[in-house]
Design an enzyme around this catalytic site. Structure first.
Site, PDB file in Angstrom:
ATOM      1  N   SER A 138     -63.882 -59.343  10.577  1.00 27.00           N
ATOM      2  CA  SER A 138     -65.346 -59.431  10.497  1.00 27.00           C
ATOM      3  C   SER A 138     -65.918 -58.238   9.743  1.00 27.00           C
ATOM      4  O   SER A 138     -65.303 -57.165   9.692  1.00 27.00           O
ATOM      5  CB  SER A 138     -65.951 -59.461  11.909  1.00 27.00           C
ATOM      6  OG  SER A 138     -65.372 -60.487  12.676  1.00 27.00           O
TER       7      SER A 138
HETATM    8  N1  SAM Z   1     -62.034 -59.519  15.817  1.00 28.40           N
HETATM    9  C1  SAM Z   1     -61.190 -59.739  14.672  1.00 28.40           C
HETATM   10  C2  SAM Z   1     -60.929 -58.483  13.895  1.00 28.40           C
HETATM   11  O1  SAM Z   1     -61.386 -57.410  14.287  1.00 28.40           O
HETATM   12  O2  SAM Z   1     -60.213 -58.576  12.884  1.00 28.40           O
HETATM   13  C3  SAM Z   1     -61.719 -60.829  13.778  1.00 28.40           C
HETATM   14  C4  SAM Z   1     -61.549 -62.148  14.377  1.00 28.40           C
HETATM   15  S1  SAM Z   1     -61.583 -63.504  13.275  1.00 28.40           S
HETATM   16  C5  SAM Z   1     -63.243 -63.547  12.745  1.00 28.40           C
HETATM   17  C6  SAM Z   1     -61.437 -64.822  14.466  1.00 28.40           C
HETATM   18  C7  SAM Z   1     -60.050 -65.000  15.027  1.00 28.40           C
HETATM   19  O3  SAM Z   1     -60.110 -65.937  16.107  1.00 28.40           O
HETATM   20  C8  SAM Z   1     -59.032 -65.555  14.047  1.00 28.40           C
HETATM   21  O4  SAM Z   1     -57.944 -64.690  13.940  1.00 28.40           O
HETATM   22  C9  SAM Z   1     -58.628 -66.891  14.675  1.00 28.40           C
HETATM   23  O5  SAM Z   1     -57.275 -67.239  14.440  1.00 28.40           O
HETATM   24  C10 SAM Z   1     -58.899 -66.629  16.134  1.00 28.40           C
HETATM   25  N2  SAM Z   1     -59.052 -67.813  16.978  1.00 28.40           N
HETATM   26  C11 SAM Z   1     -59.646 -68.992  16.721  1.00 28.40           C
HETATM   27  N3  SAM Z   1     -59.574 -69.817  17.798  1.00 28.40           N
HETATM   28  C12 SAM Z   1     -58.905 -69.123  18.771  1.00 28.40           C
HETATM   29  C13 SAM Z   1     -58.512 -69.409  20.111  1.00 28.40           C
HETATM   30  N4  SAM Z   1     -58.777 -70.577  20.708  1.00 28.40           N
HETATM   31  N5  SAM Z   1     -57.844 -68.466  20.801  1.00 28.40           N
HETATM   32  C14 SAM Z   1     -57.555 -67.259  20.239  1.00 28.40           C
HETATM   33  N6  SAM Z   1     -57.902 -66.937  18.975  1.00 28.40           N
HETATM   34  C15 SAM Z   1     -58.577 -67.850  18.260  1.00 28.40           C
END
Ligand code: SAM
Length: 218
Positions: A61
């Site tokens: 993000s």
């Molecule tokens: N907070 C992160 C960082 O600092 O890099 C960025 C997160 S990214 C915007 C969103 C993440 O959520 C992705 O890596 C995606 O694979 C994960 N995601 C999506 N659905 C999910 C789920 N049901 N459980 C766990 N992770 C999930």
């Protein structure tokens, strides 16, 4: 220019814009090396205030969005935090920096390759002992280590997943982007003594989808 100088300039800007408000968030942003959480060929862009691709179609993000979420969480030393969506591990490191060695951050990622990469990033940045990375469907939370003082979802949810409300302590704070796949609002909710949520919608935002049982179908 050195990464530390680029980091300082970015933090100064976020403070000036009123996005970073508290001293603890400011200090954490000054300390955590974002360049260690982005792919090597994108390191020169690590301190641009923008999301960056981290592989598997996912993103780290933008710094301002991490700052907004972390400020809304009202983190303190010693808290137990659950993050859904580890991605690069950067936000988990920022939160671990604020909660300190007496706190703990659990973070759940559904893509095993990303979780592995995040573990390596956290290790390189010195946060391996304070952040536990779990592979799984975080829309169901992580009941094994519940209850939590704070829960943050970093992927877009159609609504707040009920298991996350169950796993939050009374008085605890949950922050999540809620909406459709193309636009969400950042919801901040406090769990009341009767178990219900006192929620309000904040800024508009755009996150990758939360895919899982209480999210969107994959
Ligand atoms: N907070 C992160 C960082 O600092 O890099 C960025 C997160 S990214 C915007 C969103 C993440 O959520 C992705 O890596 C995606 O694979 C994960 N995601 C999506 N659905 C999910 C789920 N049901 N459980 C766990 N992770 C999930």
């Amino acid at each position: 220019m050195e990464y530390a100088e680029l980091r300082r300039r970015l933090v100064e800007r976020l403070v000036r814009e009123g996005i970073i408000k508290s001293r603890s968030v400011r200090e954490a942003f000054l300390k955590v090396p974002r360049e260690l959480f982005v792919p090597e060929d994108l390191r020169r862009a690590a301190y641009d205030d923008t999301p960056l691709p981290i592989g598997y179609g996912q993103t780290i993000s933008a710094p301002h969005m991490v700052a907004i979420m972390v400020e809304e969480l009202e983190l303190e030393k010693g808290l137990r935090v659950l993050e859904i969506g580890t991605g690069s591990g950067y936000q988990a490191a920022i939160m671990a920096e604020i909660t300190g060695p007496e706190g703990i951050v659990y973070t759940v990622e559904r893509i095993p390759g990303l979780a592995e990469k995040a573990r390596r990033n956290l290790e390189a940045a010195g946060y391996a002992g304070r952040v536990e990375v779990i592979v799984g469907d975080g829309s169901k939370g992580y009941p094994e280590a519940a209850p939590y003082d704070r829960i943050v979802v970093t992927a877009a949810a159609p609504s707040i997943p009920p298991p996350l409300v169950e796993q939050l302590k009374p008085g605890g704070i949950l922050v999540a982007p809620v909406g459709d796949r193309y636009m969400q609002r950042l919801v901040k909710a406090v769990k009341k003594r009767d178990g219900s949520l006192d929620a309000r919608s904040g800024v508009y935002c755009l996150f990758v989808p939360l895919i899982g049982e209480y999210g969107w179908p994959g």
